[in-house]
Design an enzyme around this catalytic site. Structure first.
Site, mmCIF file in Angstrom:
data_model
loop_
_atom_site.group_PDB
_atom_site.id
_atom_site.type_symbol
_atom_site.label_atom_id
_atom_site.label_comp_id
_atom_site.label_asym_id
_atom_site.label_seq_id
_atom_site.Cartn_x
_atom_site.Cartn_y
_atom_site.Cartn_z
ATOM 1 N N CYS A 115 20.870 49.662 10.269
ATOM 2 C CA CYS A 115 20.995 48.630 9.070
ATOM 3 C C CYS A 115 19.326 48.557 8.759
ATOM 4 O O CYS A 115 18.527 48.179 9.420
ATOM 5 C CB CYS A 115 21.561 47.300 9.792
ATOM 6 S SG CYS A 115 21.688 46.236 8.469
ATOM 7 N N CYS B 72 24.411 47.476 4.753
ATOM 8 C CA CYS B 72 24.770 48.862 5.192
ATOM 9 C C CYS B 72 26.177 49.064 5.288
ATOM 10 O O CYS B 72 26.744 50.123 5.805
ATOM 11 C CB CYS B 72 24.110 49.057 6.798
ATOM 12 S SG CYS B 72 24.962 48.031 7.911
ATOM 13 N N ASP C 239 0.853 10.552 4.018
ATOM 14 C CA ASP C 239 1.703 11.366 5.052
ATOM 15 C C ASP C 239 0.612 12.087 5.605
ATOM 16 O O ASP C 239 0.843 13.448 5.256
ATOM 17 C CB ASP C 239 2.673 12.159 4.341
ATOM 18 C CG ASP C 239 3.930 12.606 5.468
ATOM 19 O OD1 ASP C 239 3.627 12.526 6.391
ATOM 20 O OD2 ASP C 239 4.639 13.541 4.941
ATOM 21 N N CYS D 284 25.340 41.423 11.614
ATOM 22 C CA CYS D 284 25.834 42.878 11.607
ATOM 23 C C CYS D 284 25.553 43.359 12.931
ATOM 24 O O CYS D 284 24.136 43.534 13.435
ATOM 25 C CB CYS D 284 24.940 43.345 10.292
ATOM 26 S SG CYS D 284 24.850 45.170 10.256
ATOM 27 N N GLU E 141 0.867 -1.297 -0.066
ATOM 28 C CA GLU E 141 -0.048 0.086 0.003
ATOM 29 C C GLU E 141 0.704 1.384 -0.061
ATOM 30 O O GLU E 141 1.926 1.244 0.211
ATOM 31 C CB GLU E 141 -0.733 0.089 1.443
ATOM 32 C CG GLU E 141 -1.747 -1.167 1.521
ATOM 33 C CD GLU E 141 -2.197 -1.086 2.899
ATOM 34 O OE1 GLU E 141 -2.484 -0.133 3.591
ATOM 35 O OE2 GLU E 141 -3.038 -2.283 3.216
ATOM 36 N N LYS F 273 2.122 4.727 1.653
ATOM 37 C CA LYS F 273 2.084 5.172 3.063
ATOM 38 C C LYS F 273 1.691 6.532 2.792
ATOM 39 O O LYS F 273 2.410 7.541 2.378
ATOM 40 C CB LYS F 273 3.358 5.046 3.610
ATOM 41 C CG LYS F 273 3.592 5.539 4.985
ATOM 42 C CD LYS F 273 4.896 5.083 5.563
ATOM 43 C CE LYS F 273 4.966 5.321 7.158
ATOM 44 N NZ LYS F 273 4.509 6.738 7.553
ATOM 45 N N LYS G 122 10.397 3.953 3.448
ATOM 46 C CA LYS G 122 10.154 5.438 3.255
ATOM 47 C C LYS G 122 11.008 5.629 2.257
ATOM 48 O O LYS G 122 12.213 5.489 2.087
ATOM 49 C CB LYS G 122 10.526 6.021 4.655
ATOM 50 C CG LYS G 122 9.630 5.739 5.658
ATOM 51 C CD LYS G 122 9.797 6.553 7.005
ATOM 52 C CE LYS G 122 9.076 7.681 7.044
ATOM 53 N NZ LYS G 122 9.133 8.513 8.270
ATOM 54 N N CYS H 167 28.646 44.277 6.251
ATOM 55 C CA CYS H 167 27.099 43.953 6.072
ATOM 56 C C CYS H 167 26.912 44.401 4.318
ATOM 57 O O CYS H 167 27.108 45.150 4.063
ATOM 58 C CB CYS H 167 26.467 44.802 6.864
ATOM 59 S SG CYS H 167 24.561 44.532 6.615
ATOM 60 N N TYR I 36 -7.282 2.276 5.508
ATOM 61 C CA TYR I 36 -6.392 1.140 5.348
ATOM 62 C C TYR I 36 -6.262 0.166 6.339
ATOM 63 O O TYR I 36 -5.528 -0.787 6.101
ATOM 64 C CB TYR I 36 -4.969 1.819 5.137
ATOM 65 C CG TYR I 36 -4.263 2.687 6.180
ATOM 66 C CD1 TYR I 36 -4.244 2.430 7.427
ATOM 67 C CD2 TYR I 36 -4.042 3.970 5.658
ATOM 68 C CE1 TYR I 36 -3.600 3.282 8.290
ATOM 69 C CE2 TYR I 36 -3.646 4.885 6.601
ATOM 70 C CZ TYR I 36 -3.406 4.410 7.976
ATOM 71 O OH TYR I 36 -3.036 5.391 8.636
#
Ligand code: IVH
Length: 691
Positions: free
Chosen positions: A450, A429, A128, A444, A124, A126, A323, A426, A236
């Site tokens: 900034c 800035c 989720d 930063c 079958e 699976k 899986k 940064c 199921y």
């Protein structure tokens, strides 16, 4: 356990750590519906823990995550607190178990080969989603129970009844008086995408995946909203007494006859080859399905054989899940750019040649931090693996070996990038970045000037859990920021309706909405104002605890580190951040402007002031059983007298409030560290409560 075995076996420590990590992951997955660990990591850790526990049987613990299934029951407690309502808790007639699982096709082959000769195996998909058990009594759906902790779950029948494919009533001569039909509740991809789109527009947090969305939906108290979201279910497994047929497949086909949604993908196989062909086929075909699947389930068909194989504590021996590995794709890394977050953290972002992944096009993915890029030696021009785990943001997980020959353009790009280094300033800035010791991230430090940090502070301030100011989403804040109308949170209260209405895409109506909402925010209580200020590391809960102890901003402003550290959850780092915040003239000015605007800078409610400061700065562990008061009452008393209740004994513990039957481990530790143990009578005397 003696000291030597502890020293000899770091695995024992690992067992403890894995148990904690897995418990935490279970909680985040089932209760908060916000997973932080990928399924694969979870499964790997679980397998490792199982292997270690087998090596150290003396460490067997019935509470270990290997011995029970994750629980979503705690969420109900939260739901109840919020709405006053909750779901009925129902004891399962048959425990709801999980399935043993593997990512290895070889293990699946082995599992099949070890089954008795000639056995039939039902293959079958699976699904989720979330498991559900539907109870039918005399043909009527009477309960729909979630897995809960496997022993008892929540009756969410009102929400389940919104699923069109689940019959409320079935008729027919062969219908048993009682049976359970178990299956999976899912939110189909299409509904999931629609829901997230709506949430994005309303600036609500997005669901990471359909499973989380289904879980959040099933727990809603408002069934109309549940109906609108459009859940689906696949069934199921049938359980009960005097059921028709002698095989699992036969029962599912009977259920199909009665009108239940049983997947067409179910197949009875007779050999390893047939099983493997089924896995191979669905590995790709499943991507066309309307709902999420994460593997294949194999079940022994014959019910008599199932009974002979039996169960372990957690799962049947007659079934196993394979899986599918997380979906990943190889693609070209065109460039690395950098994103500066609200707190100044600089995150490297991979700009990719667009690829299709789990139904969406991916062109950006996180590269986490500098160490990550270095450890994989990733450079622009490489072909990298991109994966979508349980999270919304895709991530890079590896790179392809660099080929010797490649097209000229790529080679040039590669050479250009050979000297890759993380930026030193940064990107927003230009301020030199700093790297906090012990942290992988660069930050930063230019908090005040900034732009993304300035905008981030405003976004945080207006967010739902802080001041809850409607109408000011990220885009609107950007707009007002670019126009020079907003620089700091205090500017919000100087906004004029005509200034807002003048902006493109906004109008008088939005302007009025924002003004009304700003006005309403003046009633937001002090604890949320404190959270909204955005002092580093002062989250929602910590702000609450601080506001309970310091009932106005004026008292908090002069708090000492010692006083602050006396509050539960507040350590030296947070105390330092608070003190630094109030030592800064710009911040004081902002606070003053907010105060002038009319914000709540002190507590108004009935909540009692701290009764005393007798326990200020004291860190107290509660252990054992008590005669006079409950543990929770003692905890409240400690806090009311300015103390801090902590969970485990350390050098920093001031004393242990020791009841009867204190655990030997705690007692030994307290003795080893010479930490005083105080009886409940002594404690009550200390805080002067009559016994
Ligand atoms: S049978 C006693 N069949 O997977 C065995 N479970 O990891 C009962 N699931 O809790 C489960 N698709 O929520 C079974 N075709 C399927 C399934 C399935 C999804 C879920 C179910 C279960 C979990 C185990």
């Amino acid at each position: 356990m003696d000291l030597f075995s502890q020293i000899e076996a770091p695995e024992r420590e690992e067992i403890k750590r894995l148990r904690e990590e897995l418990e935490d992951a279970n909680y985040r997955y089932y209760v908060l519906s916000q997973p932080t660990m990928t399924d694969r990591d979870f499964d790997e850790k679980m397998h490792r823990l199982q292997a270690l526990e087998a090596l150290y049987p003396d460490m067997f613990d019935p509470k270990s995550p290997t011995q029970h299934v994750g629980s979503d029951l705690a969420e109900n407690r939260k739901t109840k607190e919020k709405s006053g309502k909750t779901f009925e808790t129902v004891e399962h007639k048959y425990p709801m178990l999980s399935l043993g699982n593997t990512y290895s096709r070889e293990e699946i082959e082995d599992w099949v080969r070890k089954l008795p000769q000639g056995v039939e195996i039902v293959c079958e998909l699976k699904y989720d989603g979330l498991s559900i058990s539907l109870w039918y009594e005399h043909g009527r759906l009477t309960k729909a129970v979630t897995r809960g902790d496997g022993q008892k779950g929540d009756n969410v029948i009102a929400n389940i009844k919104t699923i069109n494919s689940i019959p409320w009533k079935i008729e027919g001569a062969d219908i048993p008086p009682f049976f359970e039909l178990r299956g999976e509740v899912l939110l189909p991809w299409a509904q999931f995408e629609r829901l997230n789109k709506e949430r994005e527009e309303q600036e609500e947090p997005l669901f990471a995946n359909p499973r989380n969305a289904a879980s959040g939906t099933l727990k809603l108290q408002d069934s109309k909203e549940v109906a609108r979201r459009g859940l689906e279910a696949y069934l199921y497994y049938m359980l009960g007494e005097d059921l028709p047929g002698k095989t699992h497949y036969g029962r599912l086909m009977a259920a199909k006859q009665w009108g239940f949604n049983i997947s067409d993908a179910i197949k009875v196989c007779h050999s390893v080859d047939e099983v493997m062909a089924y896995i191979e086929y669905w590995d790709t075909e499943r991507k066309k399905l309307p709902v999420a699947t994460d593997g294949i389930v194999l079940k022994v068909n014959d019910l008599q054989q199932q009974a002979e194989l039996g169960y372990t504590a957690k799962s049947p021996r007659w079934a196993i899940a394979y899986k599918f590995p997380a979906e990943k794709q190889l693609t070209l890394l065109k460039a690395i750019t950098y994103q500066v977050g609200r707190t100044g953290i600089v995150t490297p972002v991979a700009n990719l040649e667009p690829v299709q992944l789990s139904g969406t096009t991916v062109q950006r993915a996180t590269l986490h931090n500098e160490d990550f890029i270095r450890s994989l030696d990733i450079r622009p021009g490489d072909r990298v693996w991109v994966e979508k785990g349980g999270e919304i943001i895709p991530k890079i997980t590896g790179r392809e070996e660099r080929p010797i020959s490649r097209p000229y353009a790529d080679v040039k790009q590669l050479l250009d990038s050979a000297g890759y280094t993380f930026p030193t300033v940064c990107p927003e800035c230009g301020t030199p970045l700093v790297r906090v010791e012990g942290e992988a991230a660069w930050r930063c430090p230019n908090e005040k000037d900034c732009p993304p940090q300035m905008k981030g502070k405003i976004e945080h301030f207006v967010s739902r859990k802080a001041m809850a100011i409607d109408g000011l989403g990220e885009e609107t804040i950007d707009l007002l920021f670019e126009q020079g109308l907003l620089h700091s949170i205090a500017d919000l209260y100087d906004l004029k309706p005509e200034e807002i209405a003048r902006q493109e895409r906004l109008g008088e109506k939005s302007a009025q909405n924002i003004m009304d909402s700003l006005e309403a925010s003046k009633q937001v209580p002090w604890e949320r104002v404190l959270f909204a200020l955005g002092i580093r590391m002062v989250g929602e809960t910590t702000a609450k605890k601080i506001a309970r102890r310091f009932r106005s901003i004026d008292t908090l402003q002069w708090a000492t580190a010692e006083q602050l550290c006396g509050i539960e959850d507040v350590g030296q780092q947070i105390a330092d951040n608070i003190i630094a915040y109030f030592a800064d003239m710009d911040n004081l000015q902002i606070v003053q402007r907010l105060r002038n605007a009319g914000l709540q800078m002190e507590a108004t409610g009935e909540e009692p002031e701290n009764i005393s400061d007798i326990l200020a700065g004291k860190s107290i562990v509660i252990s054992g059983v008590f005669a006079q008061h409950s543990r929770d009452e003692y905890k409240a008393m400690i806090e009311a007298h300015g103390g801090k209740n902590t969970g485990s004994i350390s050098k920093k513990t001031s004393f242990v409030l020791a009841g009867e039957n204190m655990g030997p481990e705690k007692r030994n530790k307290a003795e080893a560290l010479s930490i005083p143990m105080i009886s409940e009578e002594e404690f009550l005397q200390m805080i002067q409560v009559p016994i």
